[in-house]
Write a protein that holds these residues in place. Sequence first.
Motif, short mmCIF file in Angstrom:
data_model
loop_
_atom_site.label_atom_id
_atom_site.label_comp_id
_atom_site.label_asym_id
_atom_site.label_seq_id
_atom_site.Cartn_x
_atom_site.Cartn_y
_atom_site.Cartn_z
N VAL A 297 0.85 -1.19 0.00
CA VAL A 297 0.00 0.00 0.00
C VAL A 297 0.89 1.24 0.00
CG1 VAL A 297 -1.81 1.28 1.19
CG2 VAL A 297 -1.78 -1.22 1.28
N VAL A 298 0.61 2.12 -0.95
CA VAL A 298 1.34 3.39 -1.02
C VAL A 298 0.33 4.52 -0.91
CG1 VAL A 298 2.86 4.86 -2.38
CG2 VAL A 298 3.14 2.38 -2.44
N THR A 299 0.59 5.45 0.00
CA THR A 299 -0.34 6.57 0.19
C THR A 299 0.39 7.89 0.03
OG1 THR A 299 0.01 6.71 2.57
CG2 THR A 299 -1.71 5.22 1.81
N GLN A 300 -0.37 8.91 -0.30
CA GLN A 300 0.15 10.27 -0.32
C GLN A 300 -0.98 11.22 0.01
OE1 GLN A 300 1.94 11.55 -3.99
NE2 GLN A 300 2.64 13.47 -3.13
N VAL A 301 -0.66 12.22 0.84
CA VAL A 301 -1.65 13.24 1.18
C VAL A 301 -1.13 14.59 0.74
CG1 VAL A 301 -2.78 14.47 3.07
CG2 VAL A 301 -2.65 11.99 3.11
N GLN A 445 9.96 7.88 3.15
CA GLN A 445 9.01 7.89 4.27
C GLN A 445 9.55 8.77 5.39
OE1 GLN A 445 7.80 4.01 5.67
NE2 GLN A 445 6.31 3.83 4.03
N ARG A 446 8.63 9.42 6.10
CA ARG A 446 9.03 10.33 7.18
C ARG A 446 8.14 10.12 8.39
NH1 ARG A 446 9.05 16.91 6.55
NH2 ARG A 446 6.86 16.70 7.19
N ASN A 450 8.04 11.33 18.41
CA ASN A 450 8.43 10.12 19.13
C ASN A 450 7.97 8.85 18.41
OD1 ASN A 450 5.66 9.74 19.78
ND2 ASN A 450 5.88 10.99 21.62
N ASP A 451 8.33 7.71 18.99
CA ASP A 451 8.06 6.42 18.34
C ASP A 451 6.59 6.04 18.34
OD1 ASP A 451 10.66 5.98 17.59
OD2 ASP A 451 11.19 4.84 19.37
N ILE A 452 5.74 6.79 19.04
CA ILE A 452 4.31 6.51 18.99
C ILE A 452 3.73 6.94 17.66
CG2 ILE A 452 2.08 6.98 20.12
CD1 ILE A 452 3.64 7.41 22.71
N ASN A 453 4.36 7.93 17.04
CA ASN A 453 3.93 8.36 15.71
C ASN A 453 4.32 7.32 14.67
OD1 ASN A 453 2.58 10.86 16.14
ND2 ASN A 453 4.54 11.81 16.57
N GLU A 454 3.77 7.45 13.46
CA GLU A 454 3.94 6.45 12.42
C GLU A 454 4.65 7.03 11.21
OE1 GLU A 454 -0.08 5.42 11.58
OE2 GLU A 454 -0.28 4.09 13.31
N PHE A 455 5.40 6.16 10.52
CA PHE A 455 5.95 6.53 9.23
C PHE A 455 4.83 6.67 8.21
CE2 PHE A 455 9.96 4.72 10.87
CZ PHE A 455 10.85 5.69 10.43
N PHE A 456 4.99 7.59 7.26
CA PHE A 456 4.06 7.68 6.14
C PHE A 456 4.83 8.02 4.88
CE2 PHE A 456 4.08 11.82 8.27
CZ PHE A 456 4.35 12.69 7.22
N ILE A 477 12.02 16.57 15.90
CA ILE A 477 12.84 15.42 15.48
C ILE A 477 12.12 14.71 14.34
CG2 ILE A 477 13.74 13.17 16.17
CD1 ILE A 477 14.12 14.29 18.97
N TYR A 478 12.83 14.44 13.26
CA TYR A 478 12.30 13.75 12.09
C TYR A 478 13.09 12.47 11.87
CZ TYR A 478 10.23 18.31 10.93
OH TYR A 478 9.53 19.49 10.96
N THR A 479 12.39 11.41 11.49
CA THR A 479 13.04 10.15 11.14
C THR A 479 12.67 9.79 9.71
OG1 THR A 479 12.84 9.44 13.45
CG2 THR A 479 13.42 7.76 11.82
N TYR A 480 13.67 9.45 8.90
CA TYR A 480 13.47 9.12 7.49
C TYR A 480 13.92 7.68 7.22
CZ TYR A 480 13.25 14.21 6.82
OH TYR A 480 12.92 15.54 6.88
N ARG A 481 13.32 7.09 6.21
CA ARG A 481 13.81 5.84 5.63
C ARG A 481 13.36 5.83 4.17
NH1 ARG A 481 9.95 1.46 8.87
NH2 ARG A 481 7.97 1.98 7.85
N ILE A 482 14.05 5.05 3.35
CA ILE A 482 13.83 5.08 1.90
C ILE A 482 13.77 3.66 1.37
CG2 ILE A 482 14.84 5.79 -0.31
CD1 ILE A 482 16.03 8.17 1.07
#
Length: 611
Positions: A297-301, A445-446, A450-456, A477-482
């Motif tokens: 599933v790929v989403t974009q807002v 994805q970003r 904190n870790d309670i939030n979700e990647f999107f 604080i931002y966390t990225y993955r690709i």
Amino acid sequence: MNRHLISIAVAGILAAATVAAAAEFTEQATVDGGARITNGLRSPGHASTGALLFVGPDLKNQFLDCSGVLIGCRTFLTAAHCICKTAPDATACRAEVEAEFPETADLRVYLQHAGVFHVRGIKISPRYKRGVRADLAVLRLSDKVTGIAPAKINRSRSPRAGDPGVIVGFGGIDENGTGEALKRFGQVSVADCPRGIWEPANVCWNYAANPGTAGADSNTCPGDDGGPLFANVGEGVVVAGIHAGNEPNCNPGSVSFDSDVYRNRGWISAAAGADINSLTCDGIPPEGLPQVGDDLVVTQVLDGKILRKEQELTHSFLIPSRTTELRIIINGDTKDGGDYDMFVGINRVPTKLDADCRVRGVGQFGACSFAGPEEGEAHVLIRHMRLGQGRGRSLFQLTATAFRGPPLGPVPRAPERLRFEDRSTKRRRLTWRDRSNDELGFIVQRKIGNDINEFFDYKILGPNKTKFTDVIDPELIYTYRIRAFNQNGVSDFSNRCIVNEQKVERPLGLRATAVGKGFISLIWRDRSNNESGFDLQRKEKGQPDRAFETIVITGQNERTYVDRTFEPDQILFPDKVYVYRVKARGRPGECVPNSRWSRRRTVDSSVFFSE
């Protein structure tokens, strides 16, 4: 899946969407005058969070009333006072429900990635007393939600003061309801409830008199009532609270309180029945749709804004191969009481008179759904009409979600060595190594906070890209993955990269002291709380720095070490001097760099031979 009165279509993307010149769009999770829960951020995450809608007398227009959360494929949890506005307790509330909603025809639930669903049944907690305890209602939906995993309720323990949490809702940014119907999230910290709020039944937090950075210090406002408080109290992220109220209001300096889900878990479970045990809705392929957040599933807002009283905007999404269902959904700001119309064409440009899906005159929520659309483009025309003499900008969220079938061939290799560098105060450049020659592009994805939030899914890039620059808030604080994708599917993720986290500080005060023949005691001061350990090195004085060798890598928070590496047959010689240095180790796999080396300290080996 029910599509009454609102056609919901979620158009997915595995390629970049283009914005027509008439539109004015901003990236999701940006901060502007309307991008707040109160002092919060917009985001497509937390797919289980939804809005409770009331339908107008014409049984057509749908308007936001409260928020809530999906806890089963047909079960929606919200606040009791969202259903019965004036009732002080459960008995009066049930009577009001029977009078106002004998067939629940005026209630619907909106989910950003699924659509609009009629409410078939209502259950009010028998312990409900407004402003005191158990402000909870369980709604039974007429149709099964698909493609969204229900949220789990808290069965571990009640949240305690200091526990971090995340609030999510569709409410406004002030007591007047400004900016309602836009989904936002924000971080909070659980606090002791003040006098006047019965703590055993409620979970509280304080909204600072001088709020900090948007998204990091937030609060709930009108329209967020009934929405979830997510927390991790021992068994992963769960629904820990349902918003019940604010004291005295939602402005800075106030206190907010939620009904404690843990203390009401028995009634919630009984009211939901076996549906509360659903881990997914509609299973996984080939039996059914994957769930939002899965690899397929790929989403974009897109966060958009309309600047004039009446304006048409156009936007296009690429439809990837093997799409089994395509959904395109819109929800818009209610501040001017206007109406959003949406027209969608599959591989053709729609008009107001000719479209594959038309959504007209339904208020601020609209949607369309397409089964197995052909690969190509979905074109969206949005028309907004303000009521009266409305002025200023109107904000909306356009959500696109593609549910794809399983891979039919090899997928690309995962990118690696994701890193970042500061380009300015608010700009961060990500770089990575492309390890494939068959990708069609990359998905960035970003996650914020904190870790309670979700990647999107945050950005879609073309093939052979190895860098991306993002504009961020330097206080968050931002966390990225690709990951890479091709016509068959997506790769594994790269390493994670954390941006703006507190840097690992250089150790200070290194001391080296002989404690016996061949033994040296080393002590330093740890100035960080986020290092992964310490790297202690040694060389002979006079040798180049490349001669430094690591003698030990300690664990986190270590501040001492005894160097015992001098074996009797390899004893230091009287004419040699040894040099030590230490540095704090970051987390290279998460882009947290090592500190600088400490100052050096020397030990003269002659101390081992003196009388």
